[in-house]
Design an enzyme around this catalytic site. Structure first.
Site, short mmCIF file in Angstrom:
data_model
loop_
_atom_site.label_atom_id
_atom_site.label_comp_id
_atom_site.label_asym_id
_atom_site.label_seq_id
_atom_site.Cartn_x
_atom_site.Cartn_y
_atom_site.Cartn_z
CD GLU A 207 -2.76 1.26 2.46
OE1 GLU A 207 -3.56 2.21 2.56
OE2 GLU A 207 -2.66 0.37 3.33
NE ARG B 197 4.25 -8.56 10.93
CZ ARG B 197 3.51 -7.47 11.07
NH1 ARG B 197 2.30 -7.54 11.59
NH2 ARG B 197 3.97 -6.30 10.71
CE LYS C 67 2.82 0.46 5.25
NZ LYS C 67 2.60 0.60 3.79
#
Length: 675
Positions: free
Chosen positions: A35, A262, A272
């Site tokens: 994104e 992850r 983020k």
């Protein structure tokens, strides 16, 4: 020598199984879908390396697709830097795609779902909708608008698209099952009204699709064979497949979602949102601040793509979440820069050294090896004179037997130069040393071949000629957080753990060879660490960033107990470095490659604390104990590097290495080949 066969990770096994059960290689296509609402960080590197790595392994195309469905947070600058980061890591995408490319097609599919009775417009508040959804143990209940007619839903959804309603008044929901045990299946949102300018579609749309609706359909449009994502999306897989059921024709590739763990890194924030707060609160200078875990920040600090990819490869692909010690990432950059960085001299905390018996006005050029790890790296010249700068910490007026640097009445060698002896000091009114006076032995110049030059002294100091010294701004970066899990305590803000010493800016002096250094050039400052030229650097003012020290300065720090009761002292003491290495070595040759690499790196860290006698003890290991011999080779390698020793200076080392190189065991001979 044949490379050892590397075992498949579970994602590669999934692909292999699909190829064995009907897929063809030309149907394989992968994607990386960031994104564009911030910079990519080290955690994203794992996803990048997995998808692009599979593309390389199977010679399959990989799309770079931007999930741009939230115009309030996304910007073109983030698109640009993400493309730069992926390319810098060494990967080449097949197509650059955007979810916004598919807005019309997604809308048309949503219209069809309304016509099929599988989607409806809900006009409740978000609080009302949340209350009706139930809990993981309590089913949801239908809202008052769930049974609106197809005609009314089509009318409202069209008017939503045409901008007739305020944001928040209506949403489009999928009509699935309000009692499904998976709460994501309880009539999830598909579209919301949002009046915001999109970085690509401008103001063409005022309704935007949700991620779950967009993600799988975009994969299907692009004919992605395997949609790989992190474990938090595993509960979404059921919804992913349900949405695909609404559009799948049965005649082409049906995308499958599969999940992996992850990357979690100690002393590091991966959110983020939290990284953005660090930028907005000016804790750091920007997204590319060298203390940030962003790819741009790591690149600016001096990390290499090779080191990052090696780190990701070492960590491997797993199905279970765990936390990787950040020291493993630092180890990989040290390994890479040790092989590639030019050795130079820079003095960070200077004090003047005057060689009183060196002729005034005399200058000479001495030869310095660029990189002892690379015989093709060449040499460069270093000017030498009567007055030099050395590190202030490299001198003590009085010192014990364990201080091997310069002191009065004792000798040390100046790197690439002469043996000197401390004679006296000059101090200012406050008692601070301003000058150190010494004498030199003119017959001891390094490389001259004289008997005197071969004389052994325990200490070697780096230096810079005062006359030729080039001033430089030195930015000493350290870890941004001083807690191993800065966001692990829900009651304490991660901001409380920001390391106040994460950056120190000083003025130092470097040798004139660096005067023409370009932005991004990387060097090892002898005995001080690895540095690179920052983007702020200009010819009139050099700026160097410390990438990483020569050793892990955090390794011996005891972790602070945060909000935990004091633990009772444990009667059993920690095993010595030697005993730990011996234990690790017993099964080293039989471990799978991923675990073997991690074990070797653990041995390297332990070996810096060995004595020379302990290292020599490995040299008589029985031939049949391959794992222990491998541990000995790795220990010798790490010990020699940490102490700047040539193996020729360690009794028996050369013979030990040569026998290992000639051994029939490929793993052992490969380990010895690094010498």
């Amino acid at each position: 020598m044949n490379e050892p066969q590397k075992s498949l990770n579970f994602l590669e096994q999934i692909v292999e199984d699909d190829l064995a059960n009907g897929y063809t290689k030309d149907q394989l296509r992968f994607r990386f879908p960031p994104e564009p609402n911030g910079y990519l960080h080290i955690g994203h590197c794992k996803a990048i390396c997995i998808s692009f790595g599979l593309g390389e392994k199977y010679n399959a195309p990989v799309n770079l697709r931007f999930d741009d469905t939230n115009p309030e947070a996304e910007e073109q600058k983030f698109v640009d830097v993400i493309k730069e980061d992926v390319a810098w890591l060494g990967y080449q995408w097949d197509k650059v795609c955007f979810s916004s490319d598919y807005f019309q097609e997604l809308y048309d599919w949503a219209i069809q779902m309304i016509k099929d009775g599988k989607a409806y417009v809900d006009s409740q508040t978000s609080e009302e909708i949340a209350a009706q959804k139930g809990t993981p143990t309590q089913p949801g209940v239908a809202g008052p608008y769930r049974d609106r007619s197809v005609a009314e839903n089509l009318d409202l959804f069209t008017r939503m698209k045409d901008g007739e309603f305020e944001a928040g008044t209506h949403i489009l929901r999928a009509k699935i099952d309000m009692e499904d045990p998976n709460m994501l299946m309880r009539d999830p949102m598909m579209y919301r009204i949002m009046y915001a300018k999109h970085h690509r579609t401008d103001n063409d749309w005022c309704i935007y699709p949700m991620y779950d609706w967009t993600h799988g359909e975009s994969d299907y449009i692009e004919q992605i064979s395997h949609s790989l994502c992190s474990l938090e999306f595993k509960p979404h897989r059921k919804l992913y497949d349900w949405f695909l059921d609404q559009v799948y024709t049965g005649e082409d590739v049906r995308t499958k979602q599969r999940e992996f763990a992850r990357l979690n890194l100690s002393y590091t924030i991966m959110s983020k949102r939290k990284l953005k707060k660090l930028v907005e609160d000016k804790i750091v200078s920007g997204w590319d601040d060298p203390r940030m875990p962003t790819i741009s920040g790591l690149r600016r600090r001096g990390y290499t793509a090779v080191a990052i990819r090696k780190f990701i490869d070492t960590v491997g692909v797993s199905k279970r979440e765990n936390v990787i010690d950040v020291s493993l990432l630092e180890f990989n950059i040290r390994e890479d820069l040790n092989k590639t960085a030019t050795r130079v001299m820079g003095v960070l905390d200077p004090v003047k050294l005057i060689i009183t018996n060196y002729p005034e006005g005399k200058e000479e050029l001495l030869t310095a090896e660029n990189n002892p790890e690379d015989p093709n790296a060449g040499e460069h010249q270093v000017p030498f004179g009567r007055e030099l700068y050395i590190e202030r910490e490299d001198f003590k007026e009085e010192a014990g037997n364990k201080f091997f640097r310069l002191t009065l009445g004792k000798e040390v060698r100046l790197k690439n130069a002469y043996i000197i002896k401390g004679e006296s000091v000059v101090k200012d009114a406050d008692g601070n040393i301003t000058e150190i006076h010494c004498t030199y032995d003119e017959n001891t110049r390094s490389g001259s071949g004289t008997e005197a030059s071969k004389r052994h002294v325990k200490g070697t100091l780096h230096w810079v000629s005062v006359t030729h010294a080039v001033p430089a701004e030195i930015r000493l970066y350290d870890r941004l957080f001083n807690h191993e899990a800065p966001d692990g305590d829900k009651e304490v803000s991660f901001m409380e753990y920001v390391n106040p010493d994460s950056l120190k800016v000083i003025t130092g002096y470097v040798e004139p060879y660096l005067a023409d250094a370009k932005v991004g050039d990387r060097f090892q400052f002898q005995r001080m660490g690895y540095f690179n030229v920052d983007t702020d650097s200009i010819p009139e003012k050099l700026v160097f960033n410390r990438t990483v020290g020569l050793r892990d300065s955090w390794a011996k720090q005891k972790p602070k107990q945060q909000n935990k009761p004091q633990q009772k002292a444990q009667p059993q003491q920690k095993a010595s470095a030697l005993s730990q290495i011996n234990k690790l070595g017993k099964k080293l040759a039989n471990l799978p490659e991923g675990k073997r690499l991690i074990t070797i790196e653990a041995i390297h860290k332990l070996a810096v604390d060995l004595t020379e006698e302990e290292v020599i003890g490995f040299f008589n290991t029985a031939a049949k104990k391959v794992g222990t011999r491998m541990a000995g080779i790795e220990s010798l390698y790490a010990f020699a590097k940490a102490n700047s020793k040539e193996i020729s200076s360690i009794p028996g080392a050369e013979d030990f290495v040569q026998k290992a190189k000639e051994d029939s065991n490929e793993l052992l001979s490969e380990a010895a080949s690094k010498f």
